[in-house]
Scaffold this motif. Structure first.
Motif, mmCIF file in Angstrom:
data_model
loop_
_atom_site.group_PDB
_atom_site.id
_atom_site.type_symbol
_atom_site.label_atom_id
_atom_site.label_comp_id
_atom_site.label_asym_id
_atom_site.label_seq_id
_atom_site.Cartn_x
_atom_site.Cartn_y
_atom_site.Cartn_z
ATOM 1 N N GLY A 97 87.142 -51.031 9.994
ATOM 2 C CA GLY A 97 86.200 -50.213 10.756
ATOM 3 C C GLY A 97 85.324 -51.063 11.651
ATOM 4 N N THR A 107 91.329 -49.644 16.936
ATOM 5 C CA THR A 107 91.240 -49.894 18.373
ATOM 6 C C THR A 107 91.103 -51.396 18.628
ATOM 7 N N LYS A 140 88.119 -52.879 20.608
ATOM 8 C CA LYS A 140 86.831 -52.923 19.900
ATOM 9 C C LYS A 140 86.790 -54.113 18.931
ATOM 10 N N ASN A 171 85.219 -50.258 5.241
ATOM 11 C CA ASN A 171 84.097 -49.590 5.918
ATOM 12 C C ASN A 171 84.566 -48.494 6.878
ATOM 13 N N LEU A 197 85.544 -41.687 9.085
ATOM 14 C CA LEU A 197 85.537 -40.662 10.130
ATOM 15 C C LEU A 197 84.661 -39.495 9.698
ATOM 16 N N VAL A 256 91.701 -40.157 6.331
ATOM 17 C CA VAL A 256 91.085 -41.418 6.782
ATOM 18 C C VAL A 256 90.171 -41.998 5.698
ATOM 19 N N SER A 290 79.183 -42.364 1.224
ATOM 20 C CA SER A 290 78.135 -41.671 1.982
ATOM 21 C C SER A 290 77.315 -40.798 1.056
ATOM 22 N N LYS A 297 84.349 -38.333 0.917
ATOM 23 C CA LYS A 297 83.502 -39.440 0.448
ATOM 24 C C LYS A 297 83.387 -39.415 -1.083
ATOM 25 N N PRO A 326 75.336 -46.305 3.430
ATOM 26 C CA PRO A 326 74.632 -47.289 4.275
ATOM 27 C C PRO A 326 73.295 -46.798 4.818
ATOM 28 N N THR A 384 75.539 -44.304 15.278
ATOM 29 C CA THR A 384 76.722 -45.099 15.626
ATOM 30 C C THR A 384 77.736 -44.137 16.253
ATOM 31 N N GLN A 412 78.825 -40.349 14.942
ATOM 32 C CA GLN A 412 78.362 -39.038 15.439
ATOM 33 C C GLN A 412 79.019 -38.690 16.772
ATOM 34 N N ARG A 413 80.155 -39.297 17.078
ATOM 35 C CA ARG A 413 80.771 -39.116 18.407
ATOM 36 C C ARG A 413 81.199 -37.685 18.692
#
Ligand SMILES: NC(=O)c1ccc[n+]([C@@H]2O[C@H](COP(=O)([O-])OP(=O)(O)OC[C@H]3O[C@@H](n4cnc5c(N)ncnc54)[C@H](OP(=O)(O)O)[C@@H]3O)[C@@H](O)[C@H]2O)c1
Length: 338
Positions: A33, A61, A64, A115, A118, A138, A171, A225, A251, A256, A259-260
């Motif tokens: 991640g 990705t 990244k 880490n 999604l 995921v 989480s 989670k 965490p 970050t 929240q996309r």
């Protein structure tokens, strides 16, 4: 108990890695991640400052990963990094990536920080290429398979050096949902699953998050989670006596790319009620789990704000964890006897 009871929600990553420098130096560490705007990239860069032998940076990705590797190369040129591309939403991709790790020349992995995660709060329900609810795929299934497939190298580190760690980023959304064994893909209304599998809608209602739809994205995220914590609890039990510990954490709330797909409206009252940590503060609990010597030999620990907390009973029950392990095996089509 942790070594630094004074650490809390405002503790920075740099403070943690400096305190546990001796635990980082010379280690081979795999983190998933990785991105420049996320907790994984922040944690990796903080770890790099203390001279690990090798940082394996994994994510889906490549650009990244490369951006984070570049930051590390510029600031800490002697630290070796290696990129590993893996899509945890695809069983095929996970198998391919795990085969690469197995073929690495290094015989051991000292620390594995899983880490990657999604949270997709869009109302349209998405499935993975393998037909699994994308959150479960995921946040649990991909990690379950990957961890089991690379486990030999972690166990070898435990055998030779007396200590290796697996850290799984979970989480505080876990209390929203137990495992829905009768509806793993979260397709039924809350009242259409057995009572012990129903979500805690009160939490969502208190946060003013809509609960009047059949598919509630937060329930799918919460279940996934919970699954990651249950996996960690059982894996930790199975690895007892092998020098490998397995722990989990929340965490904190950090702005970050998690929240996309989300607006503050989707997050309900939580968007204004929460303390939003900085990225650095958001990486510290992971780093405490990975390096605090006080956690040596301890498995089944769940941390929040750098301190030990209690996860939900339905996320720590070994009977439920064993049932989920079997589900994981069925979904990936492979048995894992440890
Ligand atoms: N931020 C928070 O408030 C918060 C709160 C509780 C828990 N967490 C947990 O903290 C962890 C890190 O999240 P973050 O806040 O740093 O979010 P983030 O910026 O979105 O980072 C998540 C990372 O996971 C990767 N990832 C997502 N789906 C993947 C897939 N299918 N295969 C491989 N990699 C995948 C992402 O890659 P791409 O960028 O390439 O998609 C990214 O590198 C997650 O497990 C998250 O659930 C975060």
């Amino acid at each position: 108990m942790t070594s630094h009871t004074e650490y809390g929600e405002k503790t920075n990553a740099s403070e943690v890695v400096e305190a546990f420098s001796g635990q980082i130096k010379g280690k081979t560490i795999l983190i998933t991640g990785i991105g420049p705007a996320g907790i994984g990239g922040e944690a990796a860069t903080a770890i790099a400052s203390q001279g690990p032998a090798l940082l394996i940076l994994a994510s889906r990705t490549l650009s990244k990963i490369e951006a984070v590797a570049e930051v590390i190369k510029t600031s800490y040129p002697t630290v070796a990094t290696r990129a590993l591309v893996v899509d945890f939403a695809s069983i095929k991709s996970v198998r391919e990536a795990a085969a690469k790790v197995t073929a690495y020349p290094e015989p051991t992995i000292d620390i594995f920080i899983h880490n990657a995660g999604l949270m997709d709060l869009r109302q349209e329900h998405r499935m993975s290429v393998d037909g699994i609810d994308e959150h479960l795929a995921v946040n649990f299934v991909g990690g379950f398979l990957f961890t089991n497939l690379i486990l030999n190298k972690i166990v070898e580190a435990g055998r030779i050096k007396g200590e290796a760690r697996i850290v799984i980023v979970a989480s505080s959304a876990s209390p929203i949902s137990p495992i829905r064994f009768h509806d793993l893909n979260v397709e039924k209304a809350a009242t259409d699953v057995p009572e012990e599998e129903r979500p805690n809608l009160t939490i969502l209602e208190q946060l003013r998050i809509p609960t009047d739809t059949k598919y509630i994205p937060f329930v799918a995220y919460g279940q996934s989670k919970t699954a990651s914590i249950l996996f960690a609890v059982l894996l930790g039990e199975l690895l007892k006596g092998k020098g490998v510990t397995v722990n989990t954490l929340h965490p904190g709330a950090i702005r970050t790319e998690l929240q996309r797909t989300t607006t503050d409206k989707d997050l309900g009252a939580s968007a204004t009620m929460m303390y939003w940590k900085t990225l650095s503060q958001g990486a510290s609990t992971t780093l405490v789990a990975a390096f605090d010597p006080a956690l040596k030999d301890k498995s089944g620990v769940y941390l929040e704000d750098c301190q030990v907390k209690q996860a939900m009973p339905f996320a720590t029950d070994l009977t439920i964890a064993k049932k989920l392990w079997k589900v994981g095996e069925e979904l990936v089509g492979q048995r894992f006897d440890i």
